[in-house]
Design an enzyme around this catalytic site. Sequence first.
Site, mmCIF file in Angstrom:
data_model
loop_
_atom_site.group_PDB
_atom_site.id
_atom_site.type_symbol
_atom_site.label_atom_id
_atom_site.label_comp_id
_atom_site.label_asym_id
_atom_site.label_seq_id
_atom_site.Cartn_x
_atom_site.Cartn_y
_atom_site.Cartn_z
ATOM 1 N N TRP A 110 0.833 -1.207 0.000
ATOM 2 C CA TRP A 110 0.000 0.000 0.000
ATOM 3 C C TRP A 110 0.872 1.263 0.000
ATOM 4 C CZ3 TRP A 110 -5.290 -0.598 2.526
ATOM 5 C CH2 TRP A 110 -6.016 0.586 2.505
ATOM 6 N N ARG A 112 3.524 1.925 -1.318
ATOM 7 C CA ARG A 112 4.145 2.277 -2.605
ATOM 8 C C ARG A 112 3.378 3.390 -3.305
ATOM 9 N NH1 ARG A 112 7.592 -1.183 -4.874
ATOM 10 N NH2 ARG A 112 8.099 0.697 -6.053
ATOM 11 N N SER A 122 3.032 4.201 15.800
ATOM 12 C CA SER A 122 4.465 4.073 16.076
ATOM 13 C C SER A 122 4.748 2.887 16.986
ATOM 14 C CB SER A 122 4.996 5.341 16.729
ATOM 15 O OG SER A 122 6.338 5.115 17.141
ATOM 16 N N ARG A 124 7.705 2.271 17.800
ATOM 17 C CA ARG A 124 8.845 2.704 18.626
ATOM 18 C C ARG A 124 8.304 3.232 19.945
ATOM 19 N NH1 ARG A 124 12.526 7.039 16.045
ATOM 20 N NH2 ARG A 124 13.941 6.255 17.626
ATOM 21 N N ASP A 219 -6.258 12.589 -2.314
ATOM 22 C CA ASP A 219 -7.295 13.251 -3.121
ATOM 23 C C ASP A 219 -7.970 12.220 -4.023
ATOM 24 O OD1 ASP A 219 -6.109 13.272 -5.829
ATOM 25 O OD2 ASP A 219 -4.614 14.618 -4.959
ATOM 26 N N LEU A 220 -9.125 12.621 -4.543
ATOM 27 C CA LEU A 220 -9.965 11.644 -5.262
ATOM 28 C C LEU A 220 -9.277 11.114 -6.520
ATOM 29 C CD1 LEU A 220 -12.651 10.168 -5.697
ATOM 30 C CD2 LEU A 220 -13.627 12.307 -6.546
ATOM 31 N N HIS A 221 -8.555 11.958 -7.228
ATOM 32 C CA HIS A 221 -7.869 11.486 -8.444
ATOM 33 C C HIS A 221 -6.902 10.354 -8.093
ATOM 34 C CE1 HIS A 221 -5.183 11.162 -11.782
ATOM 35 N NE2 HIS A 221 -4.195 11.769 -11.144
ATOM 36 N N ARG A 230 -5.425 -1.624 -7.351
ATOM 37 C CA ARG A 230 -5.525 -2.584 -6.246
ATOM 38 C C ARG A 230 -6.828 -3.360 -6.209
ATOM 39 N NH1 ARG A 230 -0.333 -3.620 -5.225
ATOM 40 N NH2 ARG A 230 0.833 -1.707 -4.948
HETATM 41 C C1 LIG Z 1 -0.315 -6.051 -9.465
HETATM 42 C C2 LIG Z 1 0.873 -5.272 -8.975
HETATM 43 C C3 LIG Z 1 2.106 -5.876 -8.897
HETATM 44 C C4 LIG Z 1 3.234 -5.161 -8.439
HETATM 45 N N1 LIG Z 1 4.451 -5.784 -8.331
HETATM 46 C C5 LIG Z 1 5.526 -5.101 -7.876
HETATM 47 C C6 LIG Z 1 6.805 -5.727 -7.718
HETATM 48 O O1 LIG Z 1 6.965 -6.899 -8.030
HETATM 49 N N2 LIG Z 1 7.822 -5.002 -7.227
HETATM 50 C C7 LIG Z 1 7.684 -3.685 -6.907
HETATM 51 O O2 LIG Z 1 8.660 -3.052 -6.479
HETATM 52 N N3 LIG Z 1 6.489 -3.058 -7.035
HETATM 53 C C8 LIG Z 1 5.423 -3.718 -7.500
HETATM 54 N N4 LIG Z 1 4.206 -3.092 -7.609
HETATM 55 C C9 LIG Z 1 4.109 -1.681 -7.227
HETATM 56 C C10 LIG Z 1 4.035 -0.761 -8.472
HETATM 57 O O3 LIG Z 1 5.219 -0.878 -9.250
HETATM 58 C C11 LIG Z 1 3.850 0.703 -8.027
HETATM 59 O O4 LIG Z 1 4.949 1.093 -7.235
HETATM 60 C C12 LIG Z 1 2.588 0.892 -7.217
HETATM 61 O O5 LIG Z 1 1.493 0.272 -7.844
HETATM 62 C C13 LIG Z 1 2.300 2.384 -7.085
HETATM 63 O O6 LIG Z 1 1.923 2.862 -8.338
HETATM 64 P P1 LIG Z 1 2.180 4.355 -8.766
HETATM 65 O O7 LIG Z 1 3.639 4.680 -8.726
HETATM 66 O O8 LIG Z 1 1.495 4.579 -10.082
HETATM 67 O O9 LIG Z 1 1.347 5.128 -7.625
HETATM 68 P P2 LIG Z 1 1.630 6.457 -6.800
HETATM 69 O O10 LIG Z 1 2.897 6.401 -6.065
HETATM 70 O O11 LIG Z 1 0.374 6.717 -6.031
HETATM 71 O O12 LIG Z 1 1.756 7.542 -7.892
HETATM 72 C C14 LIG Z 1 0.635 7.959 -8.664
HETATM 73 C C15 LIG Z 1 1.191 8.545 -9.949
HETATM 74 O O13 LIG Z 1 1.921 9.733 -9.600
HETATM 75 C C16 LIG Z 1 3.067 9.838 -10.437
HETATM 76 N N5 LIG Z 1 4.263 9.811 -9.563
HETATM 77 C C17 LIG Z 1 4.287 9.651 -8.227
HETATM 78 N N6 LIG Z 1 5.535 9.754 -7.753
HETATM 79 C C18 LIG Z 1 6.316 9.974 -8.834
HETATM 80 C C19 LIG Z 1 7.714 10.154 -9.028
HETATM 81 N N7 LIG Z 1 8.562 10.169 -8.010
HETATM 82 N N8 LIG Z 1 8.162 10.344 -10.262
HETATM 83 C C20 LIG Z 1 7.327 10.346 -11.314
HETATM 84 N N9 LIG Z 1 5.995 10.195 -11.220
HETATM 85 C C21 LIG Z 1 5.497 10.002 -9.992
HETATM 86 C C22 LIG Z 1 3.013 8.666 -11.393
HETATM 87 O O14 LIG Z 1 2.341 9.070 -12.569
HETATM 88 C C23 LIG Z 1 2.185 7.657 -10.671
HETATM 89 O O15 LIG Z 1 1.523 6.754 -11.523
HETATM 90 C C24 LIG Z 1 3.090 -3.777 -8.081
HETATM 91 C C25 LIG Z 1 1.829 -3.179 -8.177
HETATM 92 C C26 LIG Z 1 0.728 -3.898 -8.615
HETATM 93 C C27 LIG Z 1 -0.617 -3.212 -8.695
#
Ligand SMILES: Cc1cc2nc3c(=O)[nH]c(=O)nc-3n(C[C@H](O)[C@H](O)[C@H](O)COP(=O)(O)OP(=O)(O)OC[C@H]3O[C@@H](n4cnc5c(N)ncnc54)[C@H](O)[C@@H]3O)c2cc1C
Length: 309
Positions: A110, A112, A122, A124, A219-221, A230
């Site tokens: 989550w 990520r 916490s 800690r 936010d909603l987006h 997910r």
């Molecule tokens: C089915 C599934 C399998 C997965 N398997 C793996 C795995 O094996 N290993 C692994 O490490 N992860 C894995 N992930 C995690 C995946 O790679 C993403 O990290 C996670 O889904 C978050 O997505 P996101 O970056 O689009 O979302 P968010 O972090 O919410 O970001 C939303 C959007 O904001 C923009 N954004 C946010 N931060 C940045 C930034 N720093 N630079 C540029 N644009 C940005 C992007 O457009 C992004 O799509 C998996 C995810 C799913 C759903």
Amino acid sequence: MGLKPEQRDEIVSQRSETRPTRRATVPALENILYEERQVLDHGFIRVVDYMGDDAAIVQAARVSYGRGTRKVSEDQGLINYLMRHRHTTPFEMCEIKYHVKLPIFVARQWIRHRTANVNEYSARYSILENEFYLPTPEHLAAQTTTNGQGRGEVLDPATAERVLDLLRDHAERAYHGYTELLNEGQTETRRGPGPGLARELARMNLSLNFYTQWYWKIDLHNLLHFLSLRIDSHAQYEIRAYAKAMLDTLALWVPMTYTAFLEYRMHAAVISAKGLGVIRRLLADEHVDQASSGLSAREWHELMAILGR
Ligand SMILES: Cc1cc2nc3c(=O)[nH]c(=O)nc-3n(C[C@H](O)[C@H](O)[C@H](O)COP(=O)(O)OP(=O)(O)OC[C@H]3O[C@@H](n4cnc5c(N)ncnc54)[C@H](O)[C@@H]3O)c2cc1C
């Protein structure tokens, strides 16, 4: 269940308070505000605050002075248009805050999602509860043999029981060790004087199925982005269970956005240029197979699944 009687009392007390406001409120969401909805065996989600409604999206899109809404059909049409064309910023005008209790391994997936504001319990500062996740037998399955990641065949009842015994036994021993390292709390599990280790170190002994908690505001987006990833069948069942519960809150909060989300994101499909070529050829009654499609076997399989063939 994940709440103690005193925590439930706090929720009841908070729900009994109301305040007059000029801000938009959504009666359907107010009805469930603060209430927990159980997810998995000890987890929950609950909405603790929100800002905006469908009208706020319409208002922002039209940059209106007043509420900016017109007929329901026109507002739904505008929200559909925004969703279809990924005109996303009006959706960022709405926010929602959840309190979530979830296993640590679900939290790792989550977290990520970087576009939320998070404050986690916490370990800690506080002692984690003796609460760990055990899947129900129908969710205990063998490693898939088809796509490398995920679950395949459900385990037979005898194997499932053995797996659950192992998981339970390991978690109980881990918690026992945790309290012994801390040498505090849970007196029934204490075995004389322990090392009195700092909480931030003692937690190392716990396994990934122990529960943590956080406040999570988004936010909603970005919530829609989270949900689209997910709720998808490729996501792990445990995080999907949370996403499903949150989707239900979306339906109460912003019903027009929910309708548009189902239509243009959740039940829609992205089709590649080669995939479109296949569809055009099929519509022209041409014979197409994987070899002549230009698609890989996996892409072909996915396209056929989308087309229900
Ligand atoms: C089915 C599934 C399998 C997965 N398997 C793996 C795995 O094996 N290993 C692994 O490490 N992860 C894995 N992930 C995690 C995946 O790679 C993403 O990290 C996670 O889904 C978050 O997505 P996101 O970056 O689009 O979302 P968010 O972090 O919410 O970001 C939303 C959007 O904001 C923009 N954004 C946010 N931060 C940045 C930034 N720093 N630079 C540029 N644009 C940005 C992007 O457009 C992004 O799509 C998996 C995810 C799913 C759903």
